[in-house]
Design an enzyme around this catalytic site. Structure first.
Site, PDB file in Angstrom:
ATOM      1  N   HIS A  72       3.528  -6.140   8.177  1.00 43.99           N
ATOM      2  CA  HIS A  72       4.976  -6.346   8.182  1.00 43.99           C
ATOM      3  C   HIS A  72       5.676  -5.047   8.543  1.00 43.99           C
ATOM      4  CE1 HIS A  72       5.383 -10.251   5.661  1.00 43.99           C
ATOM      5  NE2 HIS A  72       4.357 -10.299   6.479  1.00 43.99           N
ATOM      6  N   TYR A 200      14.563  -9.880  -0.029  1.00 45.34           N
ATOM      7  CA  TYR A 200      15.008  -9.513  -1.382  1.00 45.34           C
ATOM      8  C   TYR A 200      16.505  -9.786  -1.444  1.00 45.34           C
ATOM      9  CZ  TYR A 200      10.644  -6.828  -2.049  1.00 45.34           C
ATOM     10  OH  TYR A 200       9.333  -6.438  -2.185  1.00 45.34           O
ATOM     11  N   PRO A 292       8.109  -5.719 -10.868  1.00 46.58           N
ATOM     12  CA  PRO A 292       7.529  -6.045  -9.551  1.00 46.58           C
ATOM     13  C   PRO A 292       8.474  -5.864  -8.372  1.00 46.58           C
ATOM     14  CG  PRO A 292       8.009  -8.040 -10.790  1.00 46.58           C
ATOM     15  CD  PRO A 292       8.279  -6.903 -11.713  1.00 46.58           C
ATOM     16  N   LYS A 296       5.088  -2.185  -6.396  1.00 53.23           N
ATOM     17  CA  LYS A 296       4.351  -0.931  -6.540  1.00 53.23           C
ATOM     18  C   LYS A 296       3.158  -0.996  -7.510  1.00 53.23           C
ATOM     19  CE  LYS A 296       6.500   1.587  -3.674  1.00 53.23           C
ATOM     20  NZ  LYS A 296       5.944   1.021  -2.469  1.00 53.23           N
ATOM     21  N   TYR A 384       9.393   2.359   0.021  1.00 58.54           N
ATOM     22  CA  TYR A 384       8.786   1.020   0.081  1.00 58.54           C
ATOM     23  C   TYR A 384       7.406   1.060   0.731  1.00 58.54           C
ATOM     24  CZ  TYR A 384       8.492  -4.038   0.228  1.00 58.54           C
ATOM     25  OH  TYR A 384       8.074  -5.341   0.024  1.00 58.54           O
TER      26      TYR A 384
HETATM   27  C1  PHB Z   1       4.630 -11.267  -4.163  1.00 63.87           C
HETATM   28  O1  PHB Z   1       4.364 -11.676  -3.039  1.00 63.87           O
HETATM   29  O2  PHB Z   1       4.148 -11.814  -5.184  1.00 63.87           O
HETATM   30  C2  PHB Z   1       5.563 -10.120  -4.311  1.00 63.87           C
HETATM   31  C3  PHB Z   1       5.997  -9.458  -3.179  1.00 63.87           C
HETATM   32  C4  PHB Z   1       6.872  -8.407  -3.298  1.00 63.87           C
HETATM   33  C5  PHB Z   1       7.316  -8.006  -4.523  1.00 63.87           C
HETATM   34  C6  PHB Z   1       6.862  -8.644  -5.671  1.00 63.87           C
HETATM   35  C7  PHB Z   1       5.987  -9.712  -5.562  1.00 63.87           C
HETATM   36  O3  PHB Z   1       8.197  -6.978  -4.621  1.00 63.87           O
END
Ligand code: PHB
Ligand code: APR
Length: 392
Positions: A72, A200, A292, A296, A384
């Protein structure tokens, strides 16, 4: 029985450390409380930094990752149902890889079982002893029989609820913690991801995240209150609320379906300092937890493994204990930066119970600034994709 390093916990950090040590002919044994099936059944996040990929490559487990992982080059952020893209590649010349942590664990188990065979599953009452002294050992029960392994070092890779951190005298550690007043309700559904990149979203009703595992497996989350129950969220209610929070184009194009997994997780930041007590070294979730939001958790566990593995390697191969002695200081410097970033992502994207319209405006303006400032985007992107490891 005698070995050089006893590794408590066979999650991603314990397995990776074991594999890397074995490749350098440094004897080790992994003691895991659960069965292999149980460990491999846990669903966890799936965004890997380049540093993590490099470590997995070093461990010889990158084949499936290279074939099945998705690169990505960006992520989408959203506020007030309006999305904009952060071009990670352009800003940092790096990308992230989407590949489930469950798959990482499977790959590590497979190679260790095939080549080293030093994992003991279903080990009960594991207890590190004498770690403050020269003759350290670890006791445990297997099939009702008591066992004792003498060792030079113990690696506590047994997660937040493990035993390793608990054996350190309380007066020798400092704990730093923030518990967030909300949780994440997550689902897995066998539907195509709404977008090829993660989204997000900040929304007046709360945070939402659109993620994925593969072309026909999506992972979605919405912020819920801490006393919410999974049973209160049937699929229809979940999809309606998710659509309300995502950018408009995503809500309009999302393909919904039956959920195949649904759970609620709390969010917490936690750090234990220092990350060792004499011969006992804490690694990954045993030493720190991140919410989450910044993806990280696993990546931080892997950078701890990097520092500990290099310290142990120097000790055994060159009789030099300098890096091992500096393990906690080196690891913590990177840990705190990820703690800060995850806290910032969480604070910027979630609705807090006491949030006022002033607070919402501050979040909106922070995101509007991000949308228009390359400097601000670079700060986010750099964190990130993962900050660099200190070189050895
Ligand atoms: C996930 O795909 O479970 C996931 C992806 C990004 C995040 C948290 C969880 O920041
Ligand atoms: N004895 C032996 N094993 C134990 C004990 C114990 N007393 N307590 C816990 N364990 C095992 C757990 O069953 C688990 O398999 O230790 C392992 C710890 O694994 P994780 O919790 O996955 O922690 P870690 O390997 O540090 O990985 C960190 O994985 O947990 C996620 O979100 C976390 O992404 C982060 C990453």
């Amino acid at each position: 029985m005698r070995t050089k390093v006893v590794i408590i916990g066979g999650g991603p950090s314990g397995l990776l450390l074991s594999r890397l040590l074995s490749l350098e002919n440094i004897d080790n044994v992994v003691l895991e409380k659960q069965s292999r099936e149980h460990v491999q059944g846990r669903i966890r996040a799936g965004v890997l930094e380049n540093g993590t990929i490099e470590m997995l490559r070093l461990a010889g487990v990158s084949k499936r990752l290279d074939n099945e992982g998705f690169k990505h080059n960006g992520i989408e952020l959203s506020f007030k149902n309006h999305g904009f893209r952060i071009d990670l590649k352009k800003l940092t010349d790096k990308h992230v890889t989407v590949y489930g942590q469950t798959e990482v664990t499977k790959d590590l188990y497979e190679i260790i079982e095939k080549e080293n065979g030093n994992i003991i599953n279903c080990a009960e009452d594991v207890l590190p002893q004498n770690v403050g002294e020269i003759n350290s050992f670890v006791t445990f029960k297997k099939n009702g029989i008591e066992n004792k392994i003498m060792c030079d070092f113990v690696a506590g890779c047994d997660g937040y609820h493990g035993i390793s951190r608990k054996v350190i005298p309380e007066n020798l550690i400092n704990v730093f913690e923030r518990i967030y007043p909300f949780g994440w309700l997550g689902i897995l559904s066998e539907t195509p991801p709404v977008k090829e990149e993660l989204i997000y979203a900040n929304h007046g009703n709360g945070f939402a995240l659109a993620s994925m595992r593969n072309n026909n497996l999506s992972r979605y989350y919405i912020q819920t209150s801490l006393d919410d129950r999974v049973e209160a969220w049937d699929d229809k209610r979940f999809w309606e609320e998710l659509k309300r929070r995502l950018p408009i184009e995503a809500s309009e194009s999302i393909i919904t379906g039956r959920s195949i997994e649904k759970s609620i997780a709390p969010l917490r930041s936690f750090v234990c300092e220092p990350m060792n007590w004499n011969n006992l070294f804490l690694v990954g979730d045993a030493a720190h937890i991140v919410p989450p939001t910044g993806a990280k958790g696993l990546n931080l566990a892997v950078s701890d493994v990097y520092y500990l593995f290099n310290g142990l390697k120097k000790y055994y191969l060159f009789n030099d204990d300098k890096d091992l002695k500096n393990y906690s200081t080196k690891a913590l410097s990177r840990v705190w930066k990820a703690i800060r970033f995850s806290w910032w992502m969480t604070t910027t994207f979630h609705k807090f119970p006491e949030q006022t319209s002033f607070d919402q405006r501050i979040q909106d303006s922070e995101l509007e600034y991000l949308e228009n400032s390359i400097a601000s985007q670079t700060v986010l992107a750099e964190n990130y994709v993962g900050l660099p490891y200190e070189e050895f």
